[in-house]
Design an enzyme around this catalytic site. Structure first.
Site, PDB file in Angstrom:
ATOM      1  N   HIS A   7      -6.346  -8.046   1.644  1.00  0.00           N
ATOM      2  CA  HIS A   7      -6.323  -6.592   1.482  1.00  0.00           C
ATOM      3  C   HIS A   7      -7.006  -5.931   2.670  1.00  0.00           C
ATOM      4  CE1 HIS A   7      -7.135  -2.893  -1.323  1.00  0.00           C
ATOM      5  NE2 HIS A   7      -6.554  -2.560  -0.180  1.00  0.00           N
ATOM      6  N   HIS A   9      -5.723  -2.998   5.795  1.00  0.00           N
ATOM      7  CA  HIS A   9      -4.642  -2.185   6.379  1.00  0.00           C
ATOM      8  C   HIS A   9      -4.743  -2.272   7.897  1.00  0.00           C
ATOM      9  CE1 HIS A   9      -3.702  -0.231   2.478  1.00  0.00           C
ATOM     10  NE2 HIS A   9      -4.953  -0.579   2.236  1.00  0.00           N
ATOM     11  N   ARG A  62       1.474   4.474  18.871  1.00  0.00           N
ATOM     12  CA  ARG A  62       2.804   4.941  19.276  1.00  0.00           C
ATOM     13  C   ARG A  62       3.699   3.847  19.835  1.00  0.00           C
ATOM     14  NH1 ARG A  62       0.889  10.867  21.617  1.00  0.00           N
ATOM     15  NH2 ARG A  62      -0.198  11.368  19.664  1.00  0.00           N
ATOM     16  N   GLY A 162      -1.805   4.109  -2.324  1.00  0.00           N
ATOM     17  CA  GLY A 162      -2.228   4.970  -3.409  1.00  0.00           C
ATOM     18  C   GLY A 162      -3.556   5.604  -3.073  1.00  0.00           C
ATOM     19  N   HIS A 189      -1.377  -1.265  -4.711  1.00  0.00           N
ATOM     20  CA  HIS A 189      -2.644  -0.633  -5.042  1.00  0.00           C
ATOM     21  C   HIS A 189      -2.530  -0.111  -6.468  1.00  0.00           C
ATOM     22  CE1 HIS A 189      -3.207  -0.785  -0.750  1.00  0.00           C
ATOM     23  NE2 HIS A 189      -4.416  -0.298  -0.851  1.00  0.00           N
ATOM     24  N   GLU A 192      -7.611   2.032  -8.343  1.00  0.00           N
ATOM     25  CA  GLU A 192      -8.648   2.227  -7.309  1.00  0.00           C
ATOM     26  C   GLU A 192      -9.482   3.442  -7.729  1.00  0.00           C
ATOM     27  OE1 GLU A 192      -7.118   3.238  -3.436  1.00  0.00           O
ATOM     28  OE2 GLU A 192      -9.088   3.103  -2.463  1.00  0.00           O
ATOM     29  N   ASP A 270     -10.234  -3.619   3.228  1.00  0.00           N
ATOM     30  CA  ASP A 270      -9.423  -2.394   3.176  1.00  0.00           C
ATOM     31  C   ASP A 270      -9.250  -1.793   4.581  1.00  0.00           C
ATOM     32  OD1 ASP A 270      -7.821  -0.980   1.463  1.00  0.00           O
ATOM     33  OD2 ASP A 270      -9.409   0.202   0.557  1.00  0.00           O
TER      34      ASP A 270
END
Ligand code: ADE
Ligand code: ZN
Length: 323
Positions: A7, A9, A62, A162, A189, A192, A270
């Site tokens: 988990h 990102h 980008r 979420g 998710h 939370e 996270d």
């Protein structure tokens, strides 16, 4: 101990130095002018403020080389902490729908960055392109079709971010069904900032194979039983929960209760620099909060490997450490 991180990102791994470098590369005014300023900007009064800044970071990513850079950086740092496998959530619908990006160069950049780190360290990785539920389900479905039409070899699951009220009212389930038809499982998710109903919904409607967070499940014994009986892993991020005020305090965090209830817990970060954390810091929190002994900590590390989407051969190799 060998550990998997399930988990995290990818876009939440961008540290202050990298925010400044990306802004410079793209000739943009950074949100603050030095590392201390960005670190201060990475402090949030709750989820909406976090999301606004998380999406500001997305806007600085980008080119394929930007994605390659952050993937290499994080895998290298993770490897230094004994992490043998990382599954990166990637905000696919965010990049495509909010920023008008194409998926193919993003994916190719991430894969190049992951392969570079894997060659250097031996770390294993997989990607979880995810849905940002503040965007309409029909638009997310089109964006995810772009994901499904490109190379799937580095993708281990799709995910749902979420929290958002819309993910229980809008029609996201067909996206998960399409993924399954392609042999790609779903994770989500849930629980939370929200309660147990979110967790139940994710398992029943998205057929989520793992839940990100899941701390809200604890107020409903039936949902706890569903997680325990189904051995549905919860990828819990205690530092994130504190930073985003999902819980009031360390004392109020249900991690110890989740472990005691027999929930299949794994630990994650996270968005580590945004929450001033590392995976080792999360294990230290588990140690301090749950009164675990070394065996208890080892169980969390083993859980992370078992719950991962790595191949059975790799899992067996890593789990041999604990035998
Ligand atoms: N995306 C990035 N971080 C997140 C979090 N903590 N919860 C939900 N979605 C996220
Ligand atoms: Zn998350």
């Amino acid at each position: 101990m060998p550990k998997a991180e399930l988990h995290v990102h990818l876009e939440g791994t961008v540290d202050a130095t990298t925010v400044l470098a990306l802004a410079d590369r793209h000739d943009e005014t950074p949100p603050a002018h030095d590392v201390a300023g960005i670190d201060e900007w990475y402090k949030f009064d709750g989820f909406p403020m976090f999301l606004e800044r998380y999406f500001a970071v997305l806007g600085l990513l980008r080119d394929p080389q930007d994605f390659a850079l952050i993937a290499t950086n994080y895998l290298t740092q993770a490897s230094e902490q004994g992490v043998v496998h990382v599954e990166f959530h990637v905000s696919a619908t965010g990049h495509i729908l909010e920023n008008g990006k194409r998926w193919a160069p993003i994916y190719d950049g991430i894969v190049a960055g992951c392969e570079r780190a894997a060659d250097a360290t031996g770390i294993s990785w997989g990607l979880i392109p995810d849905i940002s539920p503040h965007l309409p389900a029909a638009d997310c479905a089109r964006a995810m079709d772009e994901v499904f039409d490109h190379d799937l070899s580095g993708i281990v699951a799709i995910g749902m971010g979420g929290p958002a009220d819309t993910w229980t009212t809008d029609d996201f389930a067909p996206i998960f069904a399409k993924a399954r038809s392609l042999g790609i499982p779903g994770v989500s998710h849930a629980g939370e900032h929200g309660g147990p109903d979110e967790v139940r919904f994710a398992v029943e409607h998205f057929e989520a194979r793992r839940i990100q967070h899941g701390i809200g499940a604890m107020s409903d014994p039936e949902v706890v039983a569903m997680l325990v009986d189904g051995q549905v892993p919860c990828d819990v991020c205690p530092g994130s929960n504190i930073a985003l005020k999902a819980v009031e305090s360390a004392e109020a965090h249900p991690l110890a209760a989740m472990v005691a209830a027999g929930i299949f817990v794994t630990l994650g970060t996270d968005d580590p620099p945004m929450f001033q954390t590392t995976l080792m810091a999360e294990y230290a929190r588990a140690w301090a909060w749950c009164g675990l002994d070394v065996e208890g900590i080892a169980k969390l590390a083993q859980n992370s490997i078992s719950a991962s989407f790595a191949s059975p051969e790799l899992k067996e190799q890593w789990l041999a450490f604990f035998a």
